[in-house]
Motif scaffolding. Structure first.
Motif, short mmCIF file in Angstrom:
data_model
loop_
_atom_site.label_atom_id
_atom_site.label_comp_id
_atom_site.label_asym_id
_atom_site.label_seq_id
_atom_site.Cartn_x
_atom_site.Cartn_y
_atom_site.Cartn_z
N ASN A 7 0.81 -1.22 0.00
CA ASN A 7 0.00 0.00 0.00
C ASN A 7 0.84 1.27 0.00
O ASN A 7 0.41 2.31 0.53
N SER A 8 2.00 1.23 -0.60
CA SER A 8 2.84 2.43 -0.61
C SER A 8 2.18 3.57 -1.38
O SER A 8 2.43 4.75 -1.10
N SER A 9 1.34 3.22 -2.34
CA SER A 9 0.72 4.26 -3.17
C SER A 9 -0.42 4.98 -2.45
O SER A 9 -0.88 6.02 -2.92
N THR A 10 -0.88 4.44 -1.32
CA THR A 10 -1.97 5.08 -0.59
C THR A 10 -1.60 5.41 0.85
O THR A 10 -2.26 6.25 1.48
N ASN A 11 -0.59 4.76 1.41
CA ASN A 11 -0.20 5.05 2.79
C ASN A 11 0.30 6.48 2.92
O ASN A 11 0.84 7.05 1.97
N PRO A 12 0.14 7.08 4.09
CA PRO A 12 0.57 8.47 4.27
C PRO A 12 2.09 8.61 4.22
O PRO A 12 2.84 7.62 4.26
N LEU A 13 2.52 9.86 4.16
CA LEU A 13 3.94 10.20 4.18
C LEU A 13 4.27 10.75 5.56
O LEU A 13 3.59 11.65 6.07
N ALA B 186 8.76 -2.13 11.97
CA ALA B 186 9.16 -0.85 11.41
C ALA B 186 7.93 -0.03 11.03
O ALA B 186 6.90 -0.57 10.62
N TRP B 187 8.06 1.28 11.12
CA TRP B 187 6.93 2.15 10.84
C TRP B 187 6.59 2.21 9.37
O TRP B 187 5.50 2.67 9.00
N ASN B 188 7.48 1.75 8.50
CA ASN B 188 7.10 1.76 7.09
C ASN B 188 6.09 0.65 6.78
O ASN B 188 5.62 0.54 5.65
N ASN B 189 5.72 -0.15 7.78
CA ASN B 189 4.59 -1.07 7.62
C ASN B 189 3.27 -0.31 7.47
O ASN B 189 2.32 -0.85 6.89
N VAL B 190 3.21 0.92 8.00
CA VAL B 190 1.96 1.68 7.98
C VAL B 190 2.10 3.04 7.30
O VAL B 190 1.11 3.77 7.15
N ALA B 191 3.32 3.40 6.90
CA ALA B 191 3.54 4.71 6.28
C ALA B 191 4.81 4.67 5.45
O ALA B 191 5.65 3.78 5.60
N ASN B 192 4.92 5.62 4.54
CA ASN B 192 6.17 5.85 3.82
C ASN B 192 6.96 6.87 4.64
O ASN B 192 6.46 7.97 4.92
N GLN C 7 4.91 12.12 -6.79
CA GLN C 7 3.76 11.26 -6.50
C GLN C 7 3.27 11.43 -5.06
O GLN C 7 2.17 10.96 -4.72
N TYR C 8 4.05 12.10 -4.22
CA TYR C 8 3.65 12.29 -2.82
C TYR C 8 3.12 13.70 -2.56
O TYR C 8 2.79 14.03 -1.41
N LYS C 9 3.00 14.51 -3.59
CA LYS C 9 2.57 15.89 -3.37
C LYS C 9 1.18 16.01 -2.76
O LYS C 9 0.92 16.93 -1.98
N ASN C 10 0.30 15.10 -3.11
CA ASN C 10 -1.07 15.18 -2.59
C ASN C 10 -1.34 14.16 -1.50
O ASN C 10 -2.49 13.90 -1.15
N ARG C 11 -0.27 13.60 -0.95
CA ARG C 11 -0.42 12.58 0.09
C ARG C 11 -0.57 13.24 1.46
O ARG C 11 0.04 14.27 1.75
N ASP C 12 -1.38 12.64 2.33
CA ASP C 12 -1.48 13.11 3.71
C ASP C 12 -0.10 13.04 4.35
O ASP C 12 0.62 12.04 4.22
N PHE C 13 0.27 14.11 5.07
CA PHE C 13 1.64 14.26 5.58
C PHE C 13 1.61 14.48 7.09
O PHE C 13 0.79 15.24 7.62
N TYR C 14 2.52 13.79 7.78
CA TYR C 14 2.62 13.88 9.24
C TYR C 14 4.08 14.08 9.62
O TYR C 14 5.00 13.56 8.96
N ILE D 293 1.58 23.31 -1.74
CA ILE D 293 0.71 23.03 -0.60
C ILE D 293 1.06 21.66 -0.04
O ILE D 293 0.95 20.64 -0.73
N ILE D 294 1.51 21.64 1.19
CA ILE D 294 1.83 20.38 1.87
C ILE D 294 0.63 19.99 2.71
O ILE D 294 0.16 20.77 3.56
N LYS D 295 0.12 18.78 2.51
CA LYS D 295 -1.11 18.33 3.17
C LYS D 295 -0.82 17.85 4.59
O LYS D 295 -0.99 16.68 4.93
N LEU D 296 -0.40 18.81 5.43
CA LEU D 296 -0.10 18.49 6.83
C LEU D 296 -1.38 18.12 7.57
O LEU D 296 -2.33 18.90 7.60
N LYS D 297 -1.38 16.93 8.16
CA LYS D 297 -2.54 16.47 8.91
C LYS D 297 -2.30 16.42 10.41
O LYS D 297 -3.25 16.57 11.19
N GLY D 298 -1.05 16.18 10.81
CA GLY D 298 -0.84 16.06 12.24
C GLY D 298 0.62 15.96 12.62
O GLY D 298 1.51 15.77 11.77
N ILE D 299 0.88 16.11 13.92
CA ILE D 299 2.21 15.93 14.49
C ILE D 299 2.12 15.01 15.70
O ILE D 299 1.12 14.98 16.40
#
Length: 484
Positions: free
Chosen positions: A111-117, A156-162, A208-215, A244-250
Protein backbone atom coordinates in the motif's frame (compact mmCIF):
# COMPACT_ATOMS: atom_id res chain seq x y z
CA UNK A 1 14.96 25.33 32.36
CA UNK A 2 14.52 28.61 34.08
CA UNK A 3 16.74 28.54 37.15
CA UNK A 4 20.44 28.24 37.61
CA UNK A 5 20.31 25.11 39.74
CA UNK A 6 18.86 23.13 36.88
CA UNK A 7 21.50 24.47 34.51
CA UNK A 8 24.02 23.11 37.00
CA UNK A 9 22.06 19.86 36.85
CA UNK A 10 22.58 19.74 33.09
CA UNK A 11 26.30 20.34 33.45
CA UNK A 12 26.62 17.64 36.06
CA UNK A 13 24.68 15.23 33.90
CA UNK A 14 27.29 15.73 31.20
CA UNK A 15 30.11 15.19 33.68
CA UNK A 16 28.41 12.12 35.10
CA UNK A 17 27.52 10.43 31.85
CA UNK A 18 30.42 11.60 29.69
CA UNK A 19 30.85 14.06 26.86
CA UNK A 20 27.84 15.25 24.88
CA UNK A 21 27.56 12.42 22.37
CA UNK A 22 23.88 11.52 22.35
CA UNK A 23 20.68 13.43 21.86
CA UNK A 24 19.73 13.82 25.52
CA UNK A 25 23.22 14.99 26.50
CA UNK A 26 23.16 17.48 23.62
CA UNK A 27 19.83 18.70 24.96
CA UNK A 28 21.28 19.37 28.39
CA UNK A 29 24.32 21.05 26.85
CA UNK A 30 21.96 23.47 25.07
CA UNK A 31 20.04 24.17 28.26
CA UNK A 32 23.29 24.99 30.04
CA UNK A 33 24.10 27.53 27.32
CA UNK A 34 20.77 29.30 28.00
CA UNK A 35 21.67 30.12 31.61
CA UNK A 36 22.47 33.80 30.88
CA UNK A 37 19.48 35.91 31.89
CA UNK A 38 20.46 38.56 29.35
CA UNK A 39 20.43 36.12 26.45
CA UNK A 40 17.42 34.02 27.38
CA UNK A 41 14.84 34.16 24.56
CA UNK A 42 11.30 35.27 25.28
CA UNK A 43 8.68 32.50 25.25
CA UNK A 44 6.83 33.70 22.13
CA UNK A 45 9.61 35.37 20.17
CA UNK A 46 9.91 32.51 17.66
CA UNK A 47 6.37 32.64 16.26
CA UNK A 48 6.44 36.44 16.33
CA UNK A 49 9.56 36.49 14.19
CA UNK A 50 8.24 33.83 11.86
CA UNK A 51 5.00 35.71 11.31
CA UNK A 52 6.87 38.76 9.99
CA UNK A 53 8.89 36.86 7.38
CA UNK A 54 8.31 36.52 3.67
CA UNK A 55 7.57 32.84 3.25
CA UNK A 56 8.61 32.46 -0.37
CA UNK A 57 11.04 29.53 -0.31
CA UNK A 58 14.53 30.72 -1.08
CA UNK A 59 15.46 27.81 -3.29
CA UNK A 60 13.34 25.44 -5.37
CA UNK A 61 14.74 23.75 -8.47
CA UNK A 62 13.64 21.02 -10.83
CA UNK A 63 14.45 17.58 -9.46
CA UNK A 64 14.11 15.54 -12.65
CA UNK A 65 16.09 12.31 -12.50
CA UNK A 66 17.16 12.66 -8.87
CA UNK A 67 14.64 10.14 -7.53
CA UNK A 68 15.99 7.39 -9.77
CA UNK A 69 19.58 8.35 -8.92
CA UNK A 70 18.81 8.18 -5.19
CA UNK A 71 17.35 4.68 -5.30
CA UNK A 72 19.35 2.22 -3.20
CA UNK A 73 19.84 -1.17 -4.81
CA UNK A 74 20.74 -2.84 -1.52
CA UNK A 75 22.51 -1.88 1.68
CA UNK A 76 25.65 -3.89 2.48
CA UNK A 77 24.80 -6.73 4.83
CA UNK A 78 21.04 -6.35 4.54
CA UNK A 79 18.99 -9.53 5.03
CA UNK A 80 17.31 -11.43 2.22
CA UNK A 81 13.72 -10.79 1.27
CA UNK A 82 13.65 -6.98 1.36
CA UNK A 83 10.30 -6.12 -0.22
CA UNK A 84 10.25 -2.33 -0.27
CA UNK A 85 12.05 0.45 -2.12
CA UNK A 86 14.59 2.59 -0.28
CA UNK A 87 16.30 5.82 -1.26
CA UNK A 88 19.12 7.96 0.06
CA UNK A 89 20.72 11.21 -0.98
CA UNK A 90 20.99 14.96 -0.57
CA UNK A 91 18.66 17.87 -1.12
CA UNK A 92 20.37 21.25 -1.41
CA UNK A 93 18.66 23.88 0.74
CA UNK A 94 21.08 26.77 0.11
CA UNK A 95 23.22 26.63 -3.05
CA UNK A 96 25.18 29.76 -2.20
CA UNK A 97 26.35 28.36 1.13
CA UNK A 98 26.60 24.83 -0.24
CA UNK A 99 24.23 23.55 2.46
CA UNK A 100 22.57 20.17 1.87
CA UNK A 101 20.49 17.84 4.02
CA UNK A 102 20.77 14.05 3.82
CA UNK A 103 17.67 11.88 3.84
CA UNK A 104 16.89 8.18 3.95
CA UNK A 105 13.45 7.22 2.63
CA UNK A 106 11.69 3.87 2.88
CA UNK A 107 8.41 3.07 1.22
CA UNK A 108 5.83 0.66 2.58
CA UNK A 109 6.04 -3.00 1.50
CA UNK A 110 2.29 -2.90 0.87
CA UNK A 111 0.00 0.00 0.00
CA UNK A 112 2.84 2.43 -0.61
CA UNK A 113 0.72 4.26 -3.17
CA UNK A 114 -1.97 5.08 -0.59
CA UNK A 115 -0.20 5.05 2.79
CA UNK A 116 0.57 8.47 4.27
CA UNK A 117 3.94 10.20 4.18
CA UNK A 118 5.72 10.60 7.53
CA UNK A 119 8.79 12.69 8.33
CA UNK A 120 10.90 11.60 11.33
CA UNK A 121 13.18 14.04 13.20
CA UNK A 122 15.51 13.19 16.06
CA UNK A 123 16.48 15.75 18.65
CA UNK A 124 19.64 16.77 20.39
CA UNK A 125 19.79 19.38 18.98
CA UNK A 126 22.45 17.96 16.72
CA UNK A 127 21.67 14.23 16.55
CA UNK A 128 21.05 11.90 13.65
CA UNK A 129 17.57 10.84 12.61
CA UNK A 130 19.20 8.13 10.50
CA UNK A 131 21.47 6.68 13.17
CA UNK A 132 18.88 6.82 15.95
CA UNK A 133 15.47 6.81 14.29
CA UNK A 134 16.16 4.59 11.29
CA UNK A 135 18.87 2.23 12.57
CA UNK A 136 17.99 1.94 16.28
CA UNK A 137 14.28 2.58 16.59
CA UNK A 138 11.60 2.60 13.91
CA UNK A 139 13.41 1.91 10.65
CA UNK A 140 13.26 -1.35 8.69
CA UNK A 141 16.69 -2.58 9.85
CA UNK A 142 18.79 -2.86 12.99
CA UNK A 143 22.56 -3.44 13.10
CA UNK A 144 23.99 -6.74 14.33
CA UNK A 145 26.73 -6.95 16.95
CA UNK A 146 29.39 -7.30 14.24
CA UNK A 147 28.75 -3.72 13.09
CA UNK A 148 28.68 -4.96 9.48
CA UNK A 149 25.35 -6.69 8.88
CA UNK A 150 21.68 -5.87 9.37
CA UNK A 151 18.59 -7.70 10.58
CA UNK A 152 14.95 -6.91 9.88
CA UNK A 153 12.73 -4.93 12.22
CA UNK A 154 9.32 -6.50 11.74
CA UNK A 155 7.69 -3.59 13.58
CA UNK A 156 9.16 -0.85 11.41
CA UNK A 157 6.93 2.15 10.84
CA UNK A 158 7.10 1.76 7.09
CA UNK A 159 4.59 -1.07 7.62
CA UNK A 160 1.96 1.68 7.98
CA UNK A 161 3.54 4.71 6.28
CA UNK A 162 6.17 5.85 3.82
CA UNK A 163 8.87 7.31 6.08
CA UNK A 164 11.52 9.99 5.50
CA UNK A 165 14.39 10.16 8.01
CA UNK A 166 15.95 13.63 7.74
CA UNK A 167 19.36 14.45 9.18
CA UNK A 168 18.80 18.02 10.30
CA UNK A 169 20.22 20.61 10.62
CA UNK A 170 23.25 20.70 8.31
CA UNK A 171 26.24 19.35 10.22
CA UNK A 172 24.34 16.38 11.66
CA UNK A 173 25.23 12.91 10.40
CA UNK A 174 25.77 13.03 6.64
CA UNK A 175 24.24 16.51 6.21
CA UNK A 176 26.73 19.30 5.64
CA UNK A 177 27.47 22.89 4.72
CA UNK A 178 30.43 24.10 2.70
CA UNK A 179 30.23 27.33 4.72
CA UNK A 180 31.53 26.48 8.18
CA UNK A 181 30.14 29.70 9.67
CA UNK A 182 26.64 28.23 9.11
CA UNK A 183 27.19 26.06 12.18
CA UNK A 184 27.64 29.13 14.35
CA UNK A 185 24.31 30.54 13.17
CA UNK A 186 22.22 27.39 13.55
CA UNK A 187 19.09 27.52 15.68
CA UNK A 188 15.40 26.74 15.80
CA UNK A 189 14.36 29.20 13.08
CA UNK A 190 17.05 28.23 10.58
CA UNK A 191 16.40 24.53 11.20
CA UNK A 192 12.69 24.92 10.51
CA UNK A 193 13.30 27.00 7.38
CA UNK A 194 15.87 24.54 6.01
CA UNK A 195 13.60 21.58 6.74
CA UNK A 196 10.77 23.33 4.92
CA UNK A 197 12.99 24.05 1.92
CA UNK A 198 14.05 20.40 1.99
CA UNK A 199 10.42 19.28 1.91
CA UNK A 200 9.26 21.38 -1.02
CA UNK A 201 12.29 20.29 -3.06
CA UNK A 202 11.89 16.66 -1.99
CA UNK A 203 8.27 16.76 -3.17
CA UNK A 204 9.51 17.95 -6.55
CA UNK A 205 11.84 14.96 -6.57
CA UNK A 206 9.01 12.59 -5.53
CA UNK A 207 5.97 14.29 -7.10
CA UNK A 208 3.76 11.26 -6.50
CA UNK A 209 3.65 12.29 -2.82
CA UNK A 210 2.57 15.89 -3.37
CA UNK A 211 -1.07 15.18 -2.59
CA UNK A 212 -0.42 12.58 0.09
CA UNK A 213 -1.48 13.11 3.71
CA UNK A 214 1.64 14.26 5.58
CA UNK A 215 2.62 13.88 9.24
CA UNK A 216 5.65 15.04 11.23
CA UNK A 217 7.00 12.93 14.07
CA UNK A 218 10.05 13.00 16.31
CA UNK A 219 11.43 12.78 19.83
CA UNK A 220 13.28 14.74 22.52
CA UNK A 221 14.35 18.20 21.23
CA UNK A 222 12.11 17.48 18.26
CA UNK A 223 9.55 18.87 20.71
CA UNK A 224 10.89 22.12 19.21
CA UNK A 225 11.62 20.93 15.66
CA UNK A 226 8.28 19.26 14.94
CA UNK A 227 5.82 21.99 16.01
CA UNK A 228 8.01 24.73 14.50
CA UNK A 229 8.21 22.97 11.13
CA UNK A 230 4.47 22.32 11.20
CA UNK A 231 3.87 26.00 11.98
CA UNK A 232 6.15 27.01 9.10
CA UNK A 233 4.27 24.71 6.71
CA UNK A 234 0.89 26.16 7.69
CA UNK A 235 2.12 29.72 7.13
CA UNK A 236 3.59 28.81 3.75
CA UNK A 237 0.41 27.00 2.75
CA UNK A 238 -1.37 30.36 2.95
CA UNK A 239 0.61 31.53 -0.08
CA UNK A 240 -1.32 30.46 -3.16
CA UNK A 241 1.80 30.28 -5.33
CA UNK A 242 3.61 27.83 -3.06
CA UNK A 243 3.60 24.06 -2.82
CA UNK A 244 0.71 23.03 -0.60
CA UNK A 245 1.83 20.38 1.87
CA UNK A 246 -1.11 18.33 3.17
CA UNK A 247 -0.10 18.49 6.83
CA UNK A 248 -2.54 16.47 8.91
CA UNK A 249 -0.84 16.06 12.24
CA UNK A 250 2.21 15.93 14.49
CA UNK A 251 3.28 13.38 17.10
CA UNK A 252 6.22 13.99 19.42
CA UNK A 253 7.58 11.52 21.96
CA UNK A 254 9.33 12.38 25.24
CA UNK A 255 9.18 15.92 23.95
CA UNK A 256 11.08 18.90 25.32
CA UNK A 257 8.44 21.60 24.88
CA UNK A 258 8.51 23.83 27.97
CA UNK A 259 11.51 24.58 30.16
CA UNK A 260 9.69 25.25 33.42
CA UNK A 261 7.35 22.24 33.43
CA UNK A 262 10.12 19.96 32.14
CA UNK A 263 12.23 20.95 35.13
CA UNK A 264 9.51 20.21 37.66
CA UNK A 265 8.65 16.95 35.90
CA UNK A 266 12.26 15.78 35.97
CA UNK A 267 12.66 16.39 39.70
CA UNK A 268 9.36 14.69 40.50
CA UNK A 269 10.24 11.71 38.30
CA UNK A 270 13.44 11.11 40.28
CA UNK A 271 11.54 10.79 43.54
CA UNK A 272 8.45 8.94 42.32
CA UNK A 273 10.67 6.30 40.69
CA UNK A 274 12.80 5.80 43.79
CA UNK A 275 15.90 7.37 42.27
CA UNK A 276 16.55 9.67 45.22
CA UNK A 277 15.63 9.97 48.86
CA UNK A 278 12.66 11.56 50.58
CA UNK A 279 15.02 14.05 52.20
CA UNK A 280 16.55 15.14 48.89
CA UNK A 281 13.14 15.55 47.27
CA UNK A 282 11.87 17.59 50.19
CA UNK A 283 14.94 19.83 50.03
CA UNK A 284 14.55 20.26 46.26
CA UNK A 285 11.11 21.74 46.77
CA UNK A 286 12.26 23.83 49.72
CA UNK A 287 15.43 25.35 48.28
CA UNK A 288 14.94 25.30 44.49
CA UNK A 289 12.52 27.75 42.94
CA UNK A 290 11.40 26.15 39.66
CA UNK A 291 8.90 28.85 38.80
CA UNK A 292 11.19 31.88 39.07
CA UNK A 293 14.71 32.71 37.93
CA UNK A 294 16.35 32.14 41.30
CA UNK A 295 18.77 29.66 42.75
CA UNK A 296 20.86 29.00 45.83
CA UNK A 297 24.08 27.26 46.75
CA UNK A 298 22.02 24.78 48.77
CA UNK A 299 20.06 23.89 45.66
CA UNK A 300 23.24 23.35 43.66
CA UNK A 301 24.58 21.06 46.41
CA UNK A 302 21.41 18.97 46.16
CA UNK A 303 22.20 18.20 42.53
CA UNK A 304 25.41 16.44 43.55
CA UNK A 305 23.49 14.50 46.17
CA UNK A 306 20.78 13.49 43.69
CA UNK A 307 23.34 12.18 41.20
CA UNK A 308 25.11 10.19 43.91
CA UNK A 309 21.81 8.66 45.05
CA UNK A 310 20.79 7.77 41.50
CA UNK A 311 23.99 5.86 40.71
CA UNK A 312 25.30 4.68 37.35
CA UNK A 313 22.14 3.81 35.43
CA UNK A 314 20.82 4.39 31.93
CA UNK A 315 18.75 7.51 32.41
CA UNK A 316 17.14 6.93 29.01
CA UNK A 317 15.50 3.79 30.42
CA UNK A 318 15.90 3.57 34.15
CA UNK A 319 15.29 -0.21 34.29
CA UNK A 320 17.37 -1.22 31.27
CA UNK A 321 20.90 -2.71 31.39
CA UNK A 322 23.80 -0.45 30.49
CA UNK A 323 26.44 -1.17 27.86
CA UNK A 324 29.28 -2.95 29.66
CA UNK A 325 31.32 -4.15 26.68
CA UNK A 326 30.94 -2.13 23.45
CA UNK A 327 33.41 -4.30 21.52
CA UNK A 328 32.12 -5.50 18.15
CA UNK A 329 31.65 -9.25 18.03
CA UNK A 330 30.25 -11.96 15.79
CA UNK A 331 27.17 -13.64 17.11
CA UNK A 332 23.62 -14.68 16.37
CA UNK A 333 21.30 -12.37 14.47
CA UNK A 334 19.82 -9.77 16.78
CA UNK A 335 16.21 -9.60 17.91
CA UNK A 336 13.96 -6.56 17.99
CA UNK A 337 12.47 -8.00 21.19
CA UNK A 338 15.79 -7.76 23.04
CA UNK A 339 17.32 -4.32 22.57
CA UNK A 340 21.09 -4.32 22.93
CA UNK A 341 22.34 -1.41 25.10
CA UNK A 342 25.52 -1.24 22.98
CA UNK A 343 23.59 -0.60 19.76
CA UNK A 344 25.03 2.91 19.38
CA UNK A 345 28.49 1.40 18.82
CA UNK A 346 27.23 -1.08 16.21
CA UNK A 347 25.43 1.68 14.30
CA UNK A 348 28.44 3.99 14.30
CA UNK A 349 30.64 1.17 13.01
CA UNK A 350 28.18 0.30 10.23
CA UNK A 351 27.61 3.85 9.03
CA UNK A 352 31.35 4.49 8.96
CA UNK A 353 31.96 1.73 6.39
CA UNK A 354 32.92 3.16 3.01
CA UNK A 355 30.74 0.69 1.06
CA UNK A 356 27.74 1.61 3.21
CA UNK A 357 28.20 5.32 2.59
CA UNK A 358 28.55 4.67 -1.13
CA UNK A 359 25.34 2.62 -1.19
CA UNK A 360 23.54 5.44 0.62
CA UNK A 361 24.84 7.98 -1.92
CA UNK A 362 26.43 9.85 0.99
CA UNK A 363 29.60 11.88 0.86
CA UNK A 364 32.63 10.29 2.58
CA UNK A 365 31.96 11.25 6.18
CA UNK A 366 33.45 10.65 9.60
CA UNK A 367 29.98 9.76 10.80
CA UNK A 368 28.87 10.16 14.41
CA UNK A 369 25.46 9.99 16.04
CA UNK A 370 25.59 13.55 17.42
CA UNK A 371 27.63 16.69 17.00
CA UNK A 372 28.46 19.48 19.43
CA UNK A 373 29.71 21.87 16.72
CA UNK A 374 26.69 24.17 16.87
CA UNK A 375 26.43 27.51 18.59
CA UNK A 376 22.65 27.28 18.94
CA UNK A 377 21.37 30.80 18.35
CA UNK A 378 17.71 30.59 19.32
CA UNK A 379 15.72 28.22 21.52
CA UNK A 380 12.52 29.58 23.09
CA UNK A 381 11.75 28.71 26.68
CA UNK A 382 8.42 27.23 25.61
CA UNK A 383 6.81 25.82 22.47
CA UNK A 384 3.33 25.71 24.00
CA UNK A 385 2.11 28.85 22.12
CA UNK A 386 2.97 27.18 18.81
CA UNK A 387 1.27 23.96 19.89
CA UNK A 388 -1.84 25.97 20.76
CA UNK A 389 -1.78 27.55 17.29
CA UNK A 390 -1.52 24.10 15.70
CA UNK A 391 -4.42 22.82 17.78
CA UNK A 392 -6.57 25.79 16.80
CA UNK A 393 -5.74 25.19 13.13
CA UNK A 394 -7.23 21.70 13.35
CA UNK A 395 -3.86 19.95 13.10
CA UNK A 396 -3.87 16.62 14.95
CA UNK A 397 -1.48 16.83 17.93
CA UNK A 398 -0.25 13.88 19.98
CA UNK A 399 2.29 14.09 22.79
CA UNK A 400 3.35 10.66 24.01
CA UNK A 401 6.09 9.12 26.12
CA UNK A 402 7.97 6.01 26.91
CA UNK A 403 7.08 5.91 30.59
CA UNK A 404 10.45 4.89 32.06
CA UNK A 405 12.54 7.61 30.41
CA UNK A 406 14.19 9.84 33.00
CA UNK A 407 15.71 12.38 30.61
CA UNK A 408 12.45 13.89 29.34
CA UNK A 409 9.93 12.00 31.47
CA UNK A 410 6.19 11.56 31.20
CA UNK A 411 5.77 13.75 34.28
CA UNK A 412 7.17 16.68 32.30
CA UNK A 413 4.75 16.09 29.43
CA UNK A 414 1.82 15.88 31.85
CA UNK A 415 2.73 19.17 33.51
CA UNK A 416 3.16 20.84 30.11
CA UNK A 417 -0.22 19.74 28.80
CA UNK A 418 -1.95 20.45 32.13
CA UNK A 419 -0.71 24.05 31.94
CA UNK A 420 -2.97 24.53 28.91
CA UNK A 421 -6.10 23.82 31.03
CA UNK A 422 -7.85 21.93 28.24
CA UNK A 423 -11.23 20.20 28.59
CA UNK A 424 -11.04 16.39 28.70
CA UNK A 425 -12.89 14.56 25.95
CA UNK A 426 -11.88 10.98 26.80
CA UNK A 427 -10.70 10.27 30.33
CA UNK A 428 -7.40 8.63 31.21
CA UNK A 429 -7.55 4.89 30.60
CA UNK A 430 -5.34 1.94 29.64
CA UNK A 431 -4.91 0.81 26.05
CA UNK A 432 -4.20 -2.80 25.08
CA UNK A 433 -2.18 -4.94 22.73
CA UNK A 434 -1.85 -8.74 22.79
CA UNK A 435 -4.15 -8.90 25.85
CA UNK A 436 -1.78 -6.69 27.85
CA UNK A 437 -1.80 -3.05 28.82
CA UNK A 438 0.34 -1.29 26.22
CA UNK A 439 0.13 2.12 27.87
CA UNK A 440 -2.30 4.83 28.91
CA UNK A 441 -4.04 7.63 27.07
CA UNK A 442 -6.15 10.72 27.75
CA UNK A 443 -7.76 12.80 25.02
CA UNK A 444 -8.05 16.52 25.60
CA UNK A 445 -9.74 19.03 23.34
CA UNK A 446 -7.04 19.56 20.73
CA UNK A 447 -4.31 17.22 21.96
CA UNK A 448 -3.89 13.58 22.95
CA UNK A 449 -1.46 12.56 25.69
CA UNK A 450 -0.38 8.92 25.76
CA UNK A 451 2.28 6.55 27.08
CA UNK A 452 4.04 3.45 25.83
CA UNK A 453 4.40 1.17 28.84
CA UNK A 454 7.85 -0.18 29.57
CA UNK A 455 9.56 2.04 26.99
CA UNK A 456 12.42 4.44 27.45
CA UNK A 457 13.46 7.61 25.62
CA UNK A 458 13.84 5.62 22.38
CA UNK A 459 10.46 3.93 22.74
CA UNK A 460 10.49 1.75 19.56
CA UNK A 461 13.88 0.37 20.59
CA UNK A 462 12.45 -1.15 23.76
CA UNK A 463 8.79 -1.72 22.83
CA UNK A 464 8.66 -1.90 19.02
CA UNK A 465 5.26 -3.58 18.73
CA UNK A 466 3.57 -1.20 21.16
CA UNK A 467 5.18 1.81 19.50
CA UNK A 468 3.97 0.66 16.08
CA UNK A 469 0.39 0.33 17.34
CA UNK A 470 0.65 3.77 18.90
CA UNK A 471 1.80 5.48 15.70
CA UNK A 472 -0.69 3.50 13.61
CA UNK A 473 -3.50 4.77 15.85
CA UNK A 474 -2.23 8.31 15.51
CA UNK A 475 -2.15 8.08 11.71
CA UNK A 476 -5.68 6.71 11.65
CA UNK A 477 -6.93 9.43 13.98
CA UNK A 478 -8.21 6.98 16.57
CA UNK A 479 -7.23 6.13 20.13
CA UNK A 480 -5.41 2.84 20.73
CA UNK A 481 -7.67 -0.11 21.63
CA UNK A 482 -9.29 0.37 25.04
CA UNK A 483 -9.94 -3.32 25.67
CA UNK A 484 -8.00 -6.57 25.23
Amino acid sequence: MRNLSVFSFSLLMLLHFGEANNQADNLYSLIKSKRSLNNRPLPQIWPQLQATKDYSPSFIVAQDGFMQADKIGALPGQPDGVDFDQYGGYVTVDPQAGRALFYYFVESPQNSSTNPLVLWLNGGPGCSSFGYGAMSELGPFRVNTDGKTLFRNNYAWNNVANVIFLESPAGVGFSYSNTSSDYGRTGDKSSANDAYTFLVNWLERFPQYKNRDFYITGESYAGHYVPQLAYTILLNNENSNQTIIKLKGIAVRNAWIDDATNTKGLIDFLWTHALNSDETNKDFHMYCDFENDTSSSRCDTLIYKALFEMGDIDFYHIYAPICINPTLKNGPIGSVHEFDPCTDYYVESYLSIEEVQTALHAKPTNWSACTSKFNWTDSPTTILPIIKDLMESGTRVWIYSGDVDGRVPITSSRYSINSLNLPIQTVWHPWYINDEVGGYVVEYQGVTLATVRGAGHLAPSYQPERALLMISSFLQGILPPSSP
